[in-house]
Design a protein around this motif. Sequence first.
Motif, PDB file in Angstrom:
ATOM      1  N   GLU A   1      97.006 -54.742  23.259  1.00  0.00           N
ATOM      2  CA  GLU A   1      97.579 -55.126  24.555  1.00  0.00           C
ATOM      3  C   GLU A   1      96.764 -54.530  25.700  1.00  0.00           C
ATOM      4  N   VAL A   2      96.262 -53.326  25.491  1.00  0.00           N
ATOM      5  CA  VAL A   2      95.413 -52.706  26.517  1.00  0.00           C
ATOM      6  C   VAL A   2      94.123 -53.516  26.667  1.00  0.00           C
ATOM      7  N   GLU A  36      95.092 -45.140  31.989  1.00  0.00           N
ATOM      8  CA  GLU A  36      95.838 -45.582  33.165  1.00  0.00           C
ATOM      9  C   GLU A  36      96.405 -46.979  32.945  1.00  0.00           C
ATOM     10  N   ILE A  37      95.597 -47.858  32.348  1.00  0.00           N
ATOM     11  CA  ILE A  37      96.066 -49.225  32.087  1.00  0.00           C
ATOM     12  C   ILE A  37      97.202 -49.202  31.075  1.00  0.00           C
ATOM     13  N   ARG A  38      97.081 -48.364  30.040  1.00  0.00           N
ATOM     14  CA  ARG A  38      98.150 -48.272  29.041  1.00  0.00           C
ATOM     15  C   ARG A  38      99.459 -47.839  29.715  1.00  0.00           C
ATOM     16  N   LYS A  39      99.369 -46.859  30.594  1.00  0.00           N
ATOM     17  CA  LYS A  39     100.573 -46.370  31.280  1.00  0.00           C
ATOM     18  C   LYS A  39     101.201 -47.484  32.121  1.00  0.00           C
ATOM     19  N   ASN A  40     100.361 -48.227  32.824  1.00  0.00           N
ATOM     20  CA  ASN A  40     100.877 -49.309  33.669  1.00  0.00           C
ATOM     21  C   ASN A  40     101.483 -50.438  32.829  1.00  0.00           C
ATOM     22  N   VAL A  41     100.797 -50.773  31.719  1.00  0.00           N
ATOM     23  CA  VAL A  41     101.305 -51.830  30.850  1.00  0.00           C
ATOM     24  C   VAL A  41     102.638 -51.406  30.229  1.00  0.00           C
TER      25      VAL A  41
END
Length: 433
Positions: free
Chosen positions: A135-136, A268-273
């Motif tokens: 997903e990331v 950062e992208i993982r956290k946002n997703v």
Amino acid sequence: MQAQLETLGQLERRLDFAIPSADIETAVDARLKRVARTARIQGFRPGKAPMKIVAANYGLQVREEVLGEQVQTAFASAVQDQKLRVAGFPRFEGKPAEGDAFKFSATFEIYPEVVVGDLTAVEVERPVLSVTDAEVDKTIEILRKQRTRFDRVERAAEKGDRVIVDFKGTIDGVAFAGGSSENYAFLAGEGQMLPEFDSAVVGMKEGDTKTFDLAFPADYQGKDVAGKTAQFEVTVKNVAGATMPELDAAFAKTLGVEDGSIDALRAEIRKNVEREVKRRLTARGKEAVMQALLDVSPLELPRALVGQEIGRLIENARQEMQQRGFDPKEMPFPPELFEEQAKRRVSLGLILAEVVRANNLQAKPEQIQTIVAEFAESYEHPEEVVKWYYASSDRLEGPEALALEDNVVEFVYSKAKTVEKQLAFDELMGQQA
């Protein structure tokens, strides 16, 4: 004061009551005396006019005010005595005075008795999705595509190229609405145009012109051309090849990662997703729970409450149109368009209130604090956002309502037959939540 209650319908009531004339006269006299202290009447100094003159100038107004207040007070007292919960505003009617009393009737609706059905017999889906590296990666690809650069090329158009065209369509030699355009840009072969149009443009170069037939599908959104065959003439004015940015330090910096670290970018992208996935899962699960509550708890709704909610929805629609640059005065807002939504909102409001009351599901301070912190997390200075929320109790009403809904959702999950439903990432993210 005596009052007589009559049932007119399942929720409609009429209350007949009387107010002693002596009470009215006493209140009118007392108020006229107060008015007389400061009344400015021509020919008299302030407060010095005779009561007869004061009554002649202010008596009618004072009597109307006193009657209105006495009616409201008497109605409120009668309603309290009868243990009624009034929904909306009553309609008052005066009756001819009899003997030493003024008689009135009030017609109104009451709140329905809310009985929440058996949740143990209900099956409720609980959506789940775990964010993995896949997903990331997919999100990073989306971000790269969003930053694609298009540069003019001197070759035939290929799938994924941006092309700019002029086109003109006719049916039996006659132009039709929406069938012509100049400097129209789209991505070739990406499904933005009908397949026959796409395939005709792929392979054309800048300056090329082509004429071809296109059969509109029978279910095409343009009813005037659905199922018909049109002839199009297309001229390609520009072909631009796509260049996606590399996944490197420069790309990471454009997304706010100051040191350009790819690992930091992925984190950062993982956290946002994960945050967005959680939000959408919560919204989807909440919708399933609310529908379950509606299904097991049918209600007769007060027309007054539904009408008030329709008014709020119309006002919200007007404001939204105004924010988009439209003149709301020119937009029709028929109440019937909002009726079903209003009924759903009123029903849920009544049902949720009963579920919360009956099961002590009020929001706790720590829940509100967690929700505020989650709101603030996506801002550059989260501590300032938290301070803003807690600077006014009114600002905490939104987080408190969300916490309360979360409590109801978890309560329903604990009672109902809860079935976890594994969702695909694309399915969840493609849904408007």
